[in-house]
Motif scaffolding. Structure first.
Motif, PDB file in Angstrom:
ATOM      1  N   GLU A   1       0.675  -1.197  -0.029  1.00  0.00           N
ATOM      2  CA  GLU A   1      -0.346  -0.141   0.041  1.00  0.00           C
ATOM      3  C   GLU A   1       1.039   1.135  -0.321  1.00  0.00           C
ATOM      4  O   GLU A   1       0.088   1.767  -0.372  1.00  0.00           O
ATOM      5  CB  GLU A   1      -1.010  -0.091   1.185  1.00  0.00           C
ATOM      6  CG  GLU A   1      -1.803  -0.909   1.194  1.00  0.00           C
ATOM      7  CD  GLU A   1      -3.546  -0.847   0.166  1.00  0.00           C
ATOM      8  OE1 GLU A   1      -3.336   0.147  -0.206  1.00  0.00           O
ATOM      9  OE2 GLU A   1      -4.219  -1.491   0.498  1.00  0.00           O
TER      10      GLU A   1
ATOM     11  N   SER B   1      -5.926   2.678   4.976  1.00  0.00           N
ATOM     12  CA  SER B   1      -5.695   0.968   4.441  1.00  0.00           C
ATOM     13  C   SER B   1      -4.380   0.721   4.881  1.00  0.00           C
ATOM     14  O   SER B   1      -4.558  -0.816   5.295  1.00  0.00           O
ATOM     15  CB  SER B   1      -5.766   0.807   3.134  1.00  0.00           C
ATOM     16  OG  SER B   1      -5.785  -0.474   2.755  1.00  0.00           O
TER      17      SER B   1
ATOM     18  N   GLY C   1     -11.014   3.161   3.587  1.00  0.00           N
ATOM     19  CA  GLY C   1      -9.708   2.409   3.724  1.00  0.00           C
ATOM     20  C   GLY C   1      -9.709   1.862   4.628  1.00  0.00           C
ATOM     21  O   GLY C   1      -8.859   0.242   4.773  1.00  0.00           O
TER      22      GLY C   1
ATOM     23  N   VAL D   1      -9.962  -1.741   4.175  1.00  0.00           N
ATOM     24  CA  VAL D   1      -9.744  -2.062   2.678  1.00  0.00           C
ATOM     25  C   VAL D   1      -8.602  -3.167   3.260  1.00  0.00           C
ATOM     26  O   VAL D   1      -8.102  -4.375   2.745  1.00  0.00           O
ATOM     27  CB  VAL D   1      -9.814  -1.133   2.064  1.00  0.00           C
ATOM     28  CG1 VAL D   1      -9.106  -1.652   1.155  1.00  0.00           C
ATOM     29  CG2 VAL D   1     -10.600  -0.425   1.685  1.00  0.00           C
ATOM     30  N   GLY D   2      -7.605  -2.495   4.205  1.00  0.00           N
ATOM     31  CA  GLY D   2      -6.727  -3.917   4.355  1.00  0.00           C
ATOM     32  C   GLY D   2      -6.338  -4.555   4.606  1.00  0.00           C
ATOM     33  O   GLY D   2      -5.989  -5.226   4.162  1.00  0.00           O
TER      34      GLY D   2
END
Length: 424
Positions: free
Chosen positions: A166, A288, A339, A342-343
């Protein structure tokens, strides 16, 4: 390779990573993957600046993406067969040559005729095709290094790797924009070539490469007279049928990324600031990346499938808020919050991939997951761009919502995977 005893660290679980892999591995791995994040935007910036055509620059960037999507699993398979070191060293040399061809051809062709443009696009395709796949191959090393260590070490390593990915995909394009605008449009790709030669080579020869035994050096029990024991293992070939699950998950994740980026360009364009869309997207990337680190501290009793469902459910819910903002400050807030799930979703899909992948072809599967992101990004950008042009930016946000919904559905499908493995 004998694993050393890993002492306790004041950094907690993440302090175990340099103890497992060596203090230099994290730094080398981070900078070695940075060129991949610079090539697409670097080609777009250089070719657009030299040709004066955004369309030609876009085709060059697309050629890099197509080459990367095709080359990643090929390089992963070759690494599984012959070992990571020779594949990485050779790909680093070929990639540097391809970068040099793109830069040289962009400046030396007399004009951008069909022939000269085809030459540049061919070199850009080769640049993507030969790009060393550091992120996926680093994950393969972590899977080998953490086998037999404390429970949770692999999740910690995969969380770190997703965060590193990322951050590089936030820093890479920003670095390209800064160098191209302040100094020269050829400099970002030149820097990417230098990093490839130095850092990818360092990654290739790092001692952790010894933890991954290629197929060419593995013993063949039948030839040595040893009995063949038929048992169901997480790495057995029968689980190839499950590999498409995380691959599809990464295609959906890439679709989410590509469509969000494109929709944000249309959104920022409403305020006459389309070039600032990357900064908007970076806000989601930063939250994220931070959230990906948290996965190492999630309860161990929570299976990978339930983590997938929880994270994708959060993405599905929070992506609906993309329709609300009509001004930049509120959009920044929505993107930051969006976000957060998302990670963890990315980390979890890689975890599922490590569960279903045959052990002898782990590199192939990890690079397939990376290719899924690339392919999905192209799909998402194309669909969202079409919707934005026809109906405005709000219509384009339908695509990330749909992609998040697809991730949630795939999360429920994945419920069977860990149970099958744990019951064997």
């Amino acid at each position: 390779m004998t694993l050393p005893a890993v002492p306790a660290s004041r950094l907690g679980r993440y302090g175990r990573l340099p103890a497992l892999a060596g203090p230099s591995f994290l730094t080398i791995g981070f900078f070695a993957r940075l060129p991949l994040a610079m090539l697409t935007v670097g080609a777009l910036t250089l070719v657009t600046a030299v040709s004066g055509s955004v369309a030609t620059g876009g085709f060059a960037a697309g050629a890099v993406g197509v080459g990367s999507a095709l080359g990643a699993p090929l390089l992963g398979y070759l690494a599984d067969r012959t070992g990571q070191r020779p594949v990485l060293l050779i790909s680093a040399i070929l990639n540097t040559i391809a970068i040099a061809l793109v830069v040289t051809a962009s400046y030396t062709v007399p004009d951008f005729t069909a022939t000269s443009t085809a030459l540049i696009l061919g070199a850009a395709f080769g640049m993507g095709l030969t790009c060393p796949q550091i992120g996926p191959l680093a994950r393969v090393r972590w899977i080998a290094l953490t086998r037999g260590t404390q429970r949770g070490d692999l999740d910690t390593a995969l969380s770190y790797e997703s965060t590193a990915d990322e951050l590089t995909f936030v820093l890479g394009p920003a670095l390209v924009g800064l160098l191209a605008s302040v100094i020269a449009p050829w400099l970002p790709l030149t820097l990417a070539a230098v990093l490839t030669v130095i850092m990818v080579s360092a990654f290739a020869v790092h001692p952790t490469v010894q933890a991954v035994v290629p197929l060419s050096r593995r013993p063949h029990p039948a030839r040595e007279g040893e009995p063949i024991v038929h048992r169901r293992e997480p790495g057995s070939r029968r689980f190839w049928l499950l590999v498409p699950l995380p691959v599809l998950g990464m295609v959906a994740m890439g679709t989410f990324f590509g469509s969000t980026q494109t929709a944000l360009i249309a959104f920022a364009g409403e305020f006459g600031a389309a070039t600032s869309a990357g900064l908007l997207y970076a806000v989601m990337g930063l939250s994220s990346a931070a959230a990906a680190l948290s996965v190492a501290y999630w309860p161990a009793r929570l299976s990978a499938s339930f983590r997938w469902i929880i994270s994708a459910g959060g993405m599905s819910l929070l992506s609906l808020f993309l329709f609300i903002p009509q001004e930049v400050p509120l959009m920044l807030l929505v993107l930051f919050v969006l976000g957060i799930p998302v990670g963890p979703t990315m980390v979890t899909i890689f975890s599922i991939g490590s569960l279903v992948a045959p052990k002898e072809l782990m590199g192939t599967v990890m690079t397939l997951l990376a290719s899924g992101i690339v392919a999905g990004t192209a799909i998402g950008a194309a669909v969202a761009g079409t919707l934005a042009e026809a109906n405005g930016f709000s219509a384009a946000f339908v695509v990330p919502v749909a992609a998040a919904g697809a991730l949630l559905v795939l999360g429920f499908v994945s419920l069977a995977v860990p149970r099958q493995h744990q019951s064997d």
